[in-house]
Structure formats: C-alpha cells, structure tokens
Design an enzyme around this catalytic site. Structure first.
Site, PDB file in Angstrom:
ATOM      1  N   ARG A   1      61.018  14.908 -33.248  1.00 12.32           N
ATOM      2  CA  ARG A   1      61.183  14.309 -31.915  1.00 12.32           C
ATOM      3  C   ARG A   1      59.884  14.244 -31.126  1.00 12.32           C
ATOM      4  O   ARG A   1      59.779  13.490 -30.168  1.00 12.32           O
ATOM      5  CB  ARG A   1      62.206  15.131 -31.130  1.00 12.32           C
ATOM      6  CG  ARG A   1      63.615  14.634 -31.342  1.00 12.32           C
ATOM      7  CD  ARG A   1      64.510  15.222 -30.320  1.00 12.32           C
ATOM      8  NE  ARG A   1      64.268  16.659 -30.280  1.00 12.32           N
ATOM      9  CZ  ARG A   1      65.217  17.573 -30.191  1.00 12.32           C
ATOM     10  NH1 ARG A   1      66.461  17.200 -30.104  1.00 12.32           N
ATOM     11  NH2 ARG A   1      64.932  18.861 -30.158  1.00 12.32           N
TER      12      ARG A   1
ATOM     13  N   LYS B   1      68.378  27.079 -47.796  1.00 11.26           N
ATOM     14  CA  LYS B   1      69.451  27.939 -47.332  1.00 11.26           C
ATOM     15  C   LYS B   1      69.364  28.089 -45.809  1.00 11.26           C
ATOM     16  O   LYS B   1      68.281  27.862 -45.262  1.00 11.26           O
ATOM     17  CB  LYS B   1      69.393  29.280 -48.028  1.00 11.26           C
ATOM     18  CG  LYS B   1      68.278  30.181 -47.518  1.00 11.26           C
ATOM     19  CD  LYS B   1      68.311  31.460 -48.265  1.00 11.26           C
ATOM     20  CE  LYS B   1      67.189  32.326 -47.859  1.00 11.26           C
ATOM     21  NZ  LYS B   1      67.193  32.805 -46.494  1.00 11.26           N
TER      22      LYS B   1
ATOM     23  N   HIS C   1      63.653  30.037 -53.074  1.00 14.10           N
ATOM     24  CA  HIS C   1      62.227  30.115 -53.409  1.00 14.10           C
ATOM     25  C   HIS C   1      61.907  31.271 -54.357  1.00 14.10           C
ATOM     26  O   HIS C   1      60.854  31.272 -54.980  1.00 14.10           O
ATOM     27  CB  HIS C   1      61.364  30.123 -52.141  1.00 14.10           C
ATOM     28  CG  HIS C   1      61.264  31.432 -51.443  1.00 14.10           C
ATOM     29  ND1 HIS C   1      62.230  31.901 -50.600  1.00 14.10           N
ATOM     30  CD2 HIS C   1      60.298  32.385 -51.460  1.00 14.10           C
ATOM     31  CE1 HIS C   1      61.865  33.078 -50.124  1.00 14.10           C
ATOM     32  NE2 HIS C   1      60.693  33.394 -50.626  1.00 14.10           N
TER      33      HIS C   1
ATOM     34  N   LYS D   1      58.996  31.926 -58.063  1.00 18.47           N
ATOM     35  CA  LYS D   1      57.995  32.983 -58.252  1.00 18.47           C
ATOM     36  C   LYS D   1      57.770  33.225 -59.746  1.00 18.47           C
ATOM     37  O   LYS D   1      58.721  33.335 -60.515  1.00 18.47           O
ATOM     38  CB  LYS D   1      58.467  34.287 -57.585  1.00 18.47           C
ATOM     39  CG  LYS D   1      58.530  34.197 -56.054  1.00 18.47           C
ATOM     40  CD  LYS D   1      58.907  35.522 -55.438  1.00 18.47           C
ATOM     41  CE  LYS D   1      59.229  35.390 -53.959  1.00 18.47           C
ATOM     42  NZ  LYS D   1      58.105  35.565 -53.054  1.00 18.47           N
TER      43      LYS D   1
ATOM     44  N   HIS E   1      68.717  35.168 -53.125  1.00 17.21           N
ATOM     45  CA  HIS E   1      67.606  35.705 -53.928  1.00 17.21           C
ATOM     46  C   HIS E   1      68.055  36.830 -54.870  1.00 17.21           C
ATOM     47  O   HIS E   1      67.726  36.850 -56.053  1.00 17.21           O
ATOM     48  CB  HIS E   1      66.491  36.253 -53.036  1.00 17.21           C
ATOM     49  CG  HIS E   1      66.004  35.284 -52.003  1.00 17.21           C
ATOM     50  ND1 HIS E   1      65.972  33.933 -52.198  1.00 17.21           N
ATOM     51  CD2 HIS E   1      65.520  35.478 -50.757  1.00 17.21           C
ATOM     52  CE1 HIS E   1      65.477  33.347 -51.125  1.00 17.21           C
ATOM     53  NE2 HIS E   1      65.207  34.258 -50.229  1.00 17.21           N
TER      54      HIS E   1
ATOM     55  N   LYS F   1      65.013  45.162 -43.665  1.00 19.55           N
ATOM     56  CA  LYS F   1      63.801  44.908 -42.872  1.00 19.55           C
ATOM     57  C   LYS F   1      63.315  46.244 -42.328  1.00 19.55           C
ATOM     58  O   LYS F   1      64.105  47.188 -42.186  1.00 19.55           O
ATOM     59  CB  LYS F   1      64.132  43.993 -41.681  1.00 19.55           C
ATOM     60  CG  LYS F   1      64.798  42.679 -42.076  1.00 19.55           C
ATOM     61  CD  LYS F   1      63.804  41.639 -42.501  1.00 19.55           C
ATOM     62  CE  LYS F   1      64.488  40.324 -42.824  1.00 19.55           C
ATOM     63  NZ  LYS F   1      63.617  39.370 -43.489  1.00 19.55           N
TER      64      LYS F   1
HETATM   65  C1  BG6 Z   1      63.633  34.358 -46.890  1.00 22.92           C
HETATM   66  C2  BG6 Z   1      64.441  35.168 -45.896  1.00 22.92           C
HETATM   67  O1  BG6 Z   1      64.476  33.628 -47.716  1.00 22.92           O
HETATM   68  O2  BG6 Z   1      62.834  35.229 -47.671  1.00 22.92           O
HETATM   69  C3  BG6 Z   1      63.543  36.028 -45.052  1.00 22.92           C
HETATM   70  O3  BG6 Z   1      65.179  34.294 -45.052  1.00 22.92           O
HETATM   71  C4  BG6 Z   1      62.594  36.849 -45.912  1.00 22.92           C
HETATM   72  O4  BG6 Z   1      64.307  36.884 -44.211  1.00 22.92           O
HETATM   73  C5  BG6 Z   1      61.886  35.957 -46.923  1.00 22.92           C
HETATM   74  O5  BG6 Z   1      61.648  37.471 -45.069  1.00 22.92           O
HETATM   75  C6  BG6 Z   1      61.040  36.769 -47.873  1.00 22.92           C
HETATM   76  O6  BG6 Z   1      60.347  35.945 -48.753  1.00 22.92           O
HETATM   77  P1  BG6 Z   1      59.150  36.513 -49.629  1.00 22.92           P
HETATM   78  O7  BG6 Z   1      58.783  35.386 -50.522  1.00 22.92           O
HETATM   79  O8  BG6 Z   1      58.072  36.897 -48.645  1.00 22.92           O
HETATM   80  O9  BG6 Z   1      59.687  37.695 -50.346  1.00 22.92           O
END
Ligand code: BG6
Length: 510
Positions: free
Chosen positions: A64, A171, A201, A205, A263, A361
C-alpha cells in the site's frame, strides 16, 4: 512438467546447487514485513550473487505504501546490505535492481491487480521472463482469499503448457485442523495443489536434509534405528530471544502452534520415516505422510505435556521483561512460550518409543537438535562402580548452531582401573566442508523457481500435523489454567522436567 529433484545424495555436482532457474519473476505480497526484509530479499540477492537466477529475473513488490519503483529498490538495497549472507557487490546489485518493480495498492483494489498483471506482461516483453511468475504471500492468512481471488480474476493464477504460475504460502497454515482445511480449500480453489509451495523453512536447512543423508546413505545407523535399540528421541528447538515486537503474530498462537505443528513435526517425520523408494518429490512426501499418519500424542496430557511462559528477570547479565510485560501482550495472556509434548509413532519400527518434542523462547541458549537416545547395553561386564558415569549412547543431529552430528558413547578412562565414562565423537560442517551453507530461504526460493516441490509439505502433511496436535491444544484450552512461569535463561518450566523424570529419563542440556 515435474523435474527430477537434483538429489544431492546422488549428484555430487549439486553440492553447491549449480542449478540456475529458468526465465521467471517473483512477486512478493507483504514487502514491508520483517520476513521480506530479513529473509526473502537477502536470499534473492544471495541467489543472484551465486549466479543462480536467470538473466532477466525480476522482482515485483506489492504494497500500500506510496512508493515508486526506485523507493522499493532502495528498501531492497538496504535489506540486502544489512542481511545478505554473501558480500555486497555493485555489479550483482546493479543487474538485480534493473528488474525491480513496485505496484502500489491494497488487496481489494482491482486496478492495482490489473496493473500487476500489466507489469508481469511488460516484464516478459522487456526482460524475457516468459510470464513465469511465483507469488509469495508473506501476508496473514485472512488475506489469502482476497489475494488469490484477485490473482485468478486478472488471469495471473493460471498455468499453461508454456507459462507457469505458482503460489508460495507461509505458515501459520490455520490454527487447528478445521481452519487448515478451510485455508487449503481457499488456496486450492485458485491454484492446483502442484502449484502450491508451502514454506516450512526448516526443510531448507542443510542439516535437516542431512538427516536423510545420514540415515539413507550409510549402512551403520539404519539397523539400530528402531524400537529394539532406541530408548527415546528428543527433538529440541530452544531460542534465547523473547517475543518483543511479535505480539501481533504470537498472542493466542503460542509455541506449539508456532513451531511444533510444523518445524518439529517435520524433523520427527525425517527422523522416523521409512526409506523413500527414490527422491522423487512424491516418494519423499508419501513417506512423510505415512509416518505423520501413524503419529499420535501420548496421554494423559497432564503428565505427558508441559507448557510455560517466560517470566521477567536476568538473562546473560541483562534485565529482560516477562511475556506479560512485553508490549502488545495482554497482562493476563495465557499464550505459552514453551511447549513440550510426548508423541508415539504407532508402527512396527517405533511402537513404544517416546518422541519428546519441546520448544521455548528465552531459554538457556539457541539450539535445535534431534537426539536419538539408545537403550543401555543389556549387560555390563564391569564392576558397578566402573560404569557409574556411563550414560546412554546417543546420536545427536545438531541442526543449529554449530551444525553437525555428535555420537556419544562410553570409553575407558586412562589409568589402571577399568573405569568407563561418556565421550563424544563430532562431525562439524565447519570442519569438514569449506563452503558455507546456503540460507534455508535461498534453497527454497530457488526450488520454487525451478518447480522442485520435494521440500515443501503437501496439504495432507499440514492437516495430519494438526490432527496430532489438536487434542493437546484442546486439553490445554479446557484446563483453564495459566502456563507455568519459568525464569529467563532457564530450560523451561518444572513440569517439563517432571514429564520426563516420571519415566526415569531427563532432558538433555545441550
Ligand atoms: C519461525 C517461528 O518459524 O522460526 C519463530 O515463527 C522462530 O518464532 C523462527 O523464531 C526460528 O527460525 P530459525 O531458522 O532461526 O531457527
């Protein structure tokens, strides 16, 4: 046409991904978001730097903001300068920036989407993109229906024999099974399943893909990779950061939905699945579907799961706020920042072996690993005092940081007595290979442009993952209790420790 996945296990030349995408462009929705700035734009530059993008590659931002092409170009430039993995080179940047365009508008603005369609057309004429376009929806799921319908309306969603159109979605794929099904239906209404690339993602890796290499390229692990020898498996994704600035996304979501549903269950699938008949995309995904279909949460949940929320306190010499003090979170938020579950893979290979998954976390340190912990030897022909410090054998796949594999086993302590103690044998990527690993997003964006779907979960995997987690989430929601507070820098709530000590086991402290 589906190409063969250039499986790095079969093609040694693929080590540095010598695969160049064909004529194409990428449209990003949500260019002003964090993901675009920190991951997507830098990954595109890194691909360009490695010579993996086609000459006329074009990047279109849609948002936007009242930006001109040049303003968007500057945003991309700054994101690249700050976050790219490979060094900044003017020549690479100049080539990339020639193909950068911006389309201004909101998602319900028909004119803006018509302009987008025109831009896609113009780029084909000017730069030879062939009209092949990937649409990256880096936007909240509520916006998927309107954006996908707009793309369909202006003819951007349809692939032909000559031109491909793909959609990339991030996601959260729903917040439970029912909503995931709805979301899949919305996306599949416009894009056929083979054109949908769901990003997890973690699958991009190198270390995650290495689980497949470790298991299926070697002879020595697979014979003991089963309930006869394995005592349990621990899958850990620990982060030391808090959730400052992420309330909009995280509140009401929590650790289980944020990372276990995707993940960690994908890590479980790679660890527990049977050998695929080949690395054709469908063969790999079929095995993941099978193993996820056999995975169930172990009950009673009060004893087999744990959830927590980080409190305020001191971490690494710094005073840090608790979740309830972070901006944007309600003072009575019950969102969990730590979650642990016990799962069982109900098939012949794994029956009776607990898979413990945990993520949190503000824990002690950032580490992601898969630890396969073996049973004790059935008999130890030593004095009992000689083996007091002998633990269980373990094979640990270190996903990050310090990527590699560790094997833990007992060894004789030098000296005149037969004393046995745990030692480790390490493989580290940094020591064994000279080339550095590409970022996950580099690999995955390239795979989208190449039309290589192996590393993207299919809708069935997403739905099965919710099916595994939903009963736990419902149990937590019904319990009405708040998650247990844990100090920052610790390894989570006490209930998580109890969850394992009940069966005489304990979490690893990586
Ligand atoms: C994301 C989560 O998918 O992965 C985040 O939403 C998380 O909360 C992140 O911090 C971590 O990714 P990576 O690649 O740094 O382990």
């Amino acid at each position: 046409m589906t190409r063969r996945w250039n499986n790095p296990l079969r093609d040694p030349r693929d080590k540095r991904l010598p695969r160049i995408a064909g004529p194409s462009s990428l449209v990003i929705f949500g260019v002003t978001g964090d993901l675009s700035r920190k991951k997507l734009m830098p990954a595109i530059y890194d691909l360009a730097h490695r010579g993996l993008l086609p000459a006329g590659f074009s990047l279109i931002g849609f948002a936007r903001r009242e930006w001109e092409h040049q303003d968007f170009g500057e945003q991309v430039h700054d994101a690249v300068a700050e976050h790219a993995r490979t060094p900044f080179r003017e020549a690479v940047w100049n080539r990339l920036s020639e193909g950068i365009r911006f389309v201004q508008g909101s998602f319900d603005d028909d004119d803006a989407f018509d302009r987008l369609a025109q831009t896609v057309k113009d780029l084909d004429a000017e730069r030879g993109t062939g009209g092949n376009t990937a649409f990256y929806l880096s936007i909240p799921p509520w916006a998927f229906p309107v954006v996908t319908k707009q793309l369909a309306r202006c003819g951007l969603a349809e692939s032909t024999d000559d031109v491909w159109r793909r959609v990339v979605i991030e996601k959260p794929f729903g917040h439970d099974l029912a909503s995931a099904k709805e979301l899949n239906a919305i996306v599949n209404d416009v894009f056929p399943e083979e054109s949908v690339f769901r990003i997890d993602h973690y699958l991009g890796k190198e270390t995650v893909q290495n689980i497949l290499a470790l298991r299926f390229a070697n002879q020595m692990f697979e014979p003991i990779w089963n309930a006869n020898y394995v005592d349990h498996v621990q899958i850990t994704m620990a982060e030391d950061i808090g959730l400052g600035g992420r309330a909009g996304y995280y509140e009401g979501i929590g650790a289980a939905r944020d990372v276990i549903q995707n993940h960690l269950l994908q890590l479980l699938a790679f660890t527990a699945m049977e050998e695929p008949v080949s690395f054709e995309p469908n063969a790999l995904r079929a095995e993941k579907v099978k193993v996820l279909g056999a995975t169930k949460p172990v009950r009673p949940f009060d004893e087999t799961t744990a959830r927590g929320q980080y409190a305020g306190g001191w971490q690494g010499g710094k005073k840090v706020p608790g979740l309830l003090q972070e901006a944007g979170f309600p003072k009575d938020s019950t969102t969990e920042t730590y979650a642990a579950v016990t799962l069982e893979v109900q098939n012949r290979r794994w029956a009776g072996v607990p898979f413990y998954l945990r993520s949190g976390k503000r824990l002690g340190r950032r580490v992601t690993e898969v630890a396969v912990v073996f049973k004790r030897a059935p008999h130890l022909p030593f004095d009992s005092t000689s083996t007091e410090e002998l633990g269980q054998n373990a094979l640990v796949i270190r996903v990050q940081p310090d990527e590699g594999v560790t094997m833990r086993f007992g060894s004789k302590v030098p000296g005149t007595t037969m004393e046995v103690r745990d030692v480790t044998m390490d493989f580290g990527y940094g020591h064994a290979f000279t080339e550095s690993s590409p970022e996950a997003y580099e690999r995955l964006i390239l795979d989208v442009l190449l039309g290589e779907p192996s590393l993207f979960p299919v809708n069935e995997e997403v739905e099965l993952s919710w099916r595994i987690l939903d009963p736990v989430l419902e149990h937590w929601a019904k319990s009405g209790s708040a998650p247990e507070q844990y100090p920052p820098g610790s390894w989570g709530p006490g209930s998580a420790d109890e969850m394992l000590t009940r069966s005489g086991r304990h979490w690893r402290r990586p």
